[in-house]
Design a protein around this motif. Structure first.
Motif, PDB file in Angstrom:
ATOM      1  N   ILE A 299       0.850  -1.185   0.000  1.00 20.79           N
ATOM      2  CA  ILE A 299       0.000   0.000   0.000  1.00 20.79           C
ATOM      3  C   ILE A 299       0.890   1.240   0.000  1.00 20.79           C
ATOM      4  CG2 ILE A 299      -1.770  -1.294   1.285  1.00 20.79           C
ATOM      5  CD1 ILE A 299      -1.166   0.559   3.696  1.00 20.79           C
ATOM      6  N   ALA A 300       0.271   2.415  -0.130  1.00 14.08           N
ATOM      7  CA  ALA A 300       1.038   3.662  -0.196  1.00 14.08           C
ATOM      8  C   ALA A 300       0.555   4.633   0.868  1.00 14.08           C
ATOM      9  CB  ALA A 300       0.894   4.294  -1.579  1.00 14.08           C
ATOM     10  N   ASP A 301       1.483   5.440   1.356  1.00 17.46           N
ATOM     11  CA  ASP A 301       1.174   6.466   2.352  1.00 17.46           C
ATOM     12  C   ASP A 301       1.498   7.834   1.751  1.00 17.46           C
ATOM     13  OD1 ASP A 301       1.212   8.334   4.370  1.00 17.46           O
ATOM     14  OD2 ASP A 301       2.202   7.053   5.831  1.00 17.46           O
ATOM     15  N   PRO A 302       0.546   8.422   1.038  1.00 12.82           N
ATOM     16  CA  PRO A 302       0.821   9.703   0.376  1.00 12.82           C
ATOM     17  C   PRO A 302       0.965  10.847   1.368  1.00 12.82           C
ATOM     18  CG  PRO A 302      -1.480   9.111   0.121  1.00 12.82           C
ATOM     19  CD  PRO A 302      -0.812   7.943   0.778  1.00 12.82           C
ATOM     20  N   SER A 303       0.389  10.715   2.556  1.00 12.32           N
ATOM     21  CA  SER A 303       0.427  11.823   3.527  1.00 12.32           C
ATOM     22  C   SER A 303       1.838  12.068   4.021  1.00 12.32           C
ATOM     23  CB  SER A 303      -0.481  11.513   4.722  1.00 12.32           C
ATOM     24  OG  SER A 303      -1.790  11.200   4.288  1.00 12.32           O
ATOM     25  N   HIS A 304       2.525  10.985   4.433  1.00 10.45           N
ATOM     26  CA  HIS A 304       3.881  11.167   4.935  1.00 10.45           C
ATOM     27  C   HIS A 304       4.861  11.454   3.804  1.00 10.45           C
ATOM     28  CE1 HIS A 304       2.269   9.470   8.656  1.00 10.45           C
ATOM     29  NE2 HIS A 304       3.254  10.125   9.225  1.00 10.45           N
ATOM     30  N   ALA A 305       4.597  10.886   2.623  1.00 11.91           N
ATOM     31  CA  ALA A 305       5.494  11.139   1.499  1.00 11.91           C
ATOM     32  C   ALA A 305       5.512  12.628   1.178  1.00 11.91           C
ATOM     33  CB  ALA A 305       5.057  10.339   0.277  1.00 11.91           C
ATOM     34  N   ALA A 306       4.319  13.224   1.077  1.00 12.38           N
ATOM     35  CA  ALA A 306       4.235  14.609   0.634  1.00 12.38           C
ATOM     36  C   ALA A 306       4.485  15.590   1.770  1.00 12.38           C
ATOM     37  CB  ALA A 306       2.851  14.875   0.038  1.00 12.38           C
ATOM     38  N   GLY A 307       3.875  15.311   2.935  1.00  9.39           N
ATOM     39  CA  GLY A 307       4.003  16.247   4.047  1.00  9.39           C
ATOM     40  C   GLY A 307       3.073  17.439   3.928  1.00  9.39           C
ATOM     41  N   LYS A 308       2.267  17.470   2.861  1.00  4.00           N
ATOM     42  CA  LYS A 308       1.344  18.596   2.641  1.00  4.00           C
ATOM     43  C   LYS A 308       0.013  18.044   2.164  1.00  4.00           C
ATOM     44  CE  LYS A 308       4.963  21.747   1.162  1.00  4.00           C
ATOM     45  NZ  LYS A 308       5.690  22.284   0.012  1.00  4.00           N
ATOM     46  N   TRP A 309      -1.062  18.462   2.794  1.00  2.00           N
ATOM     47  CA  TRP A 309      -2.370  17.897   2.445  1.00  2.00           C
ATOM     48  C   TRP A 309      -2.726  18.108   0.984  1.00  2.00           C
ATOM     49  CZ3 TRP A 309      -6.203  20.740   0.327  1.00  2.00           C
ATOM     50  CH2 TRP A 309      -6.152  22.125   0.492  1.00  2.00           C
ATOM     51  N   ASN A 310      -2.278  19.221   0.387  1.00  2.00           N
ATOM     52  CA  ASN A 310      -2.736  19.482  -0.982  1.00  2.00           C
ATOM     53  C   ASN A 310      -2.004  18.658  -2.046  1.00  2.00           C
ATOM     54  OD1 ASN A 310      -0.339  20.872  -1.000  1.00  2.00           O
ATOM     55  ND2 ASN A 310      -1.278  22.899  -1.140  1.00  2.00           N
ATOM     56  N   LEU A 311      -1.090  17.809  -1.612  1.00  5.59           N
ATOM     57  CA  LEU A 311      -0.480  16.874  -2.557  1.00  5.59           C
ATOM     58  C   LEU A 311      -1.019  15.461  -2.371  1.00  5.59           C
ATOM     59  CD1 LEU A 311       3.241  18.082  -2.396  1.00  5.59           C
ATOM     60  CD2 LEU A 311       1.650  18.385  -4.307  1.00  5.59           C
ATOM     61  N   VAL A 312      -1.798  15.246  -1.335  1.00  3.02           N
ATOM     62  CA  VAL A 312      -2.262  13.890  -1.013  1.00  3.02           C
ATOM     63  C   VAL A 312      -3.151  13.318  -2.127  1.00  3.02           C
ATOM     64  CG1 VAL A 312      -3.677  12.530   0.589  1.00  3.02           C
ATOM     65  CG2 VAL A 312      -1.975  14.148   1.484  1.00  3.02           C
TER      66      VAL A 312
END
Lengths: 338, 338, 338, 338
Positions: free
Chosen positions: A268-281
């Motif tokens: 699975i993927a964790d876009p929240s920690h990868a990006a660190g910014k909600w608008n990239l999630v």
């Protein structure tokens, strides 16, 4: 295993290597080229890995041929592994599973509120940290046992399985009692003591990739868990460290298809920690599902401003709802569903 | 803390931020430029760090001004910290200290043999692993308690203090009983549970930098140990992960003077793990001492070919002797000694 | 070249590969292991490199054995290359050579002033940029031809050879006329057009390593120059891009001994650009010389505050003087001199 | 611009900074905290960038507030830029555009064959290199002018616009005559001379991100082109250098939404070069489109085994056909089309 000899390697160097190989029950193949002599050793590569061949006289380079992992490998098991979570949920099957919830468990009312919202949005697993790995010793470290109890009660109330991180080998039993999935965080991906300990349980383990770890090392850490008998491993790509500073980490979307080729385990993927910014999630979530991820773990909060941890990367529930609607169409495009 | 507002931030966004700042006892300074408005917040930055200001409406960027570490910082303590090891040895004083020995403890005779050789070459501390963090679950994991006992006996026999790695919080007490310095390995640099546990002892701690951790994060991990009351922390640069594959890791020699500027703690270098090849150990050792390192930890073995771990990067004792002779001259050049 | 076949490779896949190998005049060695079949191909590896063997059916992996560079390699030429600069200076001999001067040429009086100071401090080569590669199109781009003329006049006046960067293939002839050493900047390390053009001159070329280039690629770029007939190549390590942000780049000190092992070409270090801060230049310079660098290129300025480029990393002449005095002792420690 | 002073900065240091600021027409705001004094300077930040403030006495750190790019920024132009290619095609509009073709132009018949196939599969732009940047001087360097002529004839025959790389400033005019889009390769992203030269044309420019360049630097390189008056810039994400070696580069999918936030310019993705393996091209293409890419540039070849360059990452036309069919559904999911 291939051994490349230095141009100045002598006959006695070669004989010495062949002698050791023979004692280990390996068959050598020698190829003399114009510029280099090469020895191929056929047989149990594991026995060879234990020997520091690079330290032998006359050796220029040692090239392993076989992957160092076994149980996790696609060769060991051809079909995708499907990890059951509770009675109704499966990770690694056709359905892409959404994990959502706050970074940290802060209080019961808030967790119920967020849990209800993310469930309504389409999430199947509730996330929430009771033990938080924080860079600073002065930052909020999580509610600990009390947090676990809250998570467990909210889980029953909402009828949602849960995932939470375990950081201390001494807590594995307790966390296993209160949560459905045990998370090994990125910073502990090579905490081999902890890997062995969760390997002794039969709980599903969510193993996050370390910030500077290769896919191969991620698979080796999964191998640690499986070698102890626990085959319920779910991998997670969450971004790696690079020079780019526009995002907190660089989301390595390629890791998803690479893992699918090398291993039968779900990822699975964790876009929240990868990006660190909600608008990239949202865009990263779409990318991950399009690349074949078996699920997403997303930080969501009803009041990001007041979150005790990682508020800046938390999605509002209404944005999660819209996102999951788009993801459904992307999943269909690649013959999956959400 | 500096808050940079988005060009479209509204008066109510600013008022909302000022309101929160006021409640935390912070004084705001507002600067309106032609393209951006900036809010400077003066007061206890720690209170602010706990708030996800990036999640506030109208905020473009949040820039911390103060370093997040305290006890480890040069501002907190102006003079270099000197860590005593046993009765006669000091790390961080004028003398550059050499730690040497095998990667893993393999048997008592061999450890005595290697120990005698490295002591003769000029090393003051004996290294040797009883618990080995190995990427593969199938690789030699160390002798455990038996290894610790061997280390302790050899230490007494040779009258050399020792350093060995501790990986499991449950082993901290035992390792502290048998060894003089407890090592936290690179893979555990952000195992915060383990950091807290060794922080509760009063033993000298050798804290290795993680493969993908910044100098700032290394200092934050030292802060974890010091925050528990143990101020005997020795830092160690051992190479970071980069794209370069000619060496196992990239030895970040700059980290040595950077740490010296930011912190009062001593820092040593591990050229063996950084390079991964014995024939690079000498030039990297020279570079580290020239850059100001307070010590070196070097893998040495009398029979590298037969080492159970990391033979390829182990130096023969005679090479260590020559190296230390050169290092003495380099140390003198920068007003140190060995 | 070693070709590792997939476990499911068929006989016809193997035959097809053998057929192509045969046509290229290569002799195959086939080793059948329990898990993989491997084909070793002996003969001219260059012919093979041109064929995309990974695209062949049944191929899992292709492993080259020989280094792709020839003229730059230590195997091609065993002794160190020594590059003469003018009549009296040599790069790559026992003496470690100091290049110093301002980042950019700003005006004649200032260049004379700085040049006199760095010569007095012990520098042998005057550096100064007439064409400046700047990230921003709005930043000072250098004085161009006028700068070259100033450099040439100051060179004669002070009797110091000079180094300056060339960025445009159309300027190679002009720069070669006014300066003693032509510098290829880090950003142009793989500007193959420019490499070929300077390869057609017989001027000494200072080739800087790119920010994300491996040592192997640096050597391949030197090969481009040498393949055109210009063997006067001096390599330069100047820091690579990593996640660490305490320094502008990460100075890869290991590159110095690695280059010395792989190649006969001299290598110098640029601590100013690696660090980005003047107060790290001294320890990095000491580290570079201790690791075996054949020279240093250091930014120095009498009025760093007023420098039009890179003032923050420029050393004051009095600091350069002290530094060179320390470097002399370090050089002696490793049997060199300054 | 924010200037953070050292704790030991003196009144005269501050006065000196204020004096320089005043001369540049900047208004200072001074905030004295308990631990640091901070000076905010309001006014034209460009004037300040030219001054090495870090070199001033008493200065600890300098923090720019405004982005260094202007013309490329979303603030400068709110609406997406749409770049017309020929009469019928637009990059940056609703339709996601597929560029496909061989890595290198090899001969006319083959280019026609591949071109017909990729056009049939759904590609709109034909790619093919006449000048090839190769790491090795001994590798195929492209057909040069003859290749350009072939490309131009095939373009007319198939009625497909073309893209091809230009490496040498002296070739810009010629390439502009034969091709529709001029590509600046990753290795030349900071070849500022070449950027200025293509900026003087009015041709669409495909600017590839360098392997170690940040998104900000990519935008600065686009600014170079636009500053010369050519606003027809298309950006391209093609993977960055990291420690991960399972793929040739790490495809930074986040760069797509980050560019969309910071700039009005269109951005496409190159999954072939990012992955380096044909079997990763499909998942990465899906990810890129899902993340919002305006197009894809894909290497395709009818006989990958015989390709003179990059055969291992070339897709067979039938796989391209299937891929584009899936991409159509993904595009629809995010309200785009192909």
């Amino acid at each position: 295993m291939i051994i490349v000899l230095r141009p100045d390697a002598k006959k006695e160097d070669i004989d010495h290597i062949l002698d050791r190989a023979d004692k280990l029950g390996l068959k050598p193949h020698i190829s003399k080229g114009t510029e280099r002599t090469i020895i191929g050793l056929i047989g149990p590569e594991d026995a060879l890995r234990a020997i520091p061949l690079e330290a032998f006289h006359g050796v220029e380079n040692v090239i392993p041929i076989l992957a160092p992992y076994k149980l996790v490998s696609r060769e060991f098991k051809k079909e995708n592994s499907v990890i059951p979570i509770g009675e109704h949920l499966k990770i690694g099957a056709k359905k892409v599973v959404i994990f959502a919830g706050p970074c940290a468990i802060e209080n019961e009312d808030l967790l119920v509120e967020i849990g209800e919202e993310v469930k309504f949005a389409g999430a199947s697993v509730l996330r929430g940290g009771a033990y938080k790995p924080r860079t600073s010793p002065y930052a909020f470290q999580g509610m600990g046992l009390e947090g676990l109890k809250i998570l467990s009660r909210v889980s029953k109330k909402l009828n949602m399985p849960t995932v939470t991180e375990v950081m201390d080998v001494r807590d594995v039993g307790t966390v296993a009692q209160y949560a459905d999935i045990l998370q090994i965080g990125a910073r502990n991906m090579q905490n081999f003591t902890l890997l062995k300990e969760v390997g002794l349980t039969r709980k599903p383990i969510l193993l996050k990739r370390g910030l500077a770890n290769t896919v191969k090392e991620l698979l080796m850490s999964a191998e640690y868990i499986m070698a102890e008998g626990n085959h319920n491993v779910i991998l997670c790509e969450r971004g790696i460290r690079t020079f780019e500073d526009a995002t907190r980490n660089t989301f390595d979307v390629s890791a998803i298809p690479v893992v699918k080729q090398l291993s039968h385990l779900p990822i699975i993927a964790d876009p929240s920690h990868a990006a660190g910014k909600w608008n990239l999630v949202a865009p990263l979530s779409c990318a991950a599902v399009a690349a074949g991820a078996d699920g997403l773990i997303i930080e969501a909060h009803t009041k990001p401003e007041e979150a005790l941890s990682d508020g800046a990367q938390s999605l509002l529930p209404e944005k999660l709802t819209t996102l999951i609607q788009n993801l459904e169409k992307i999943a269909l495009a690649i013959h999956r569903e959400i």
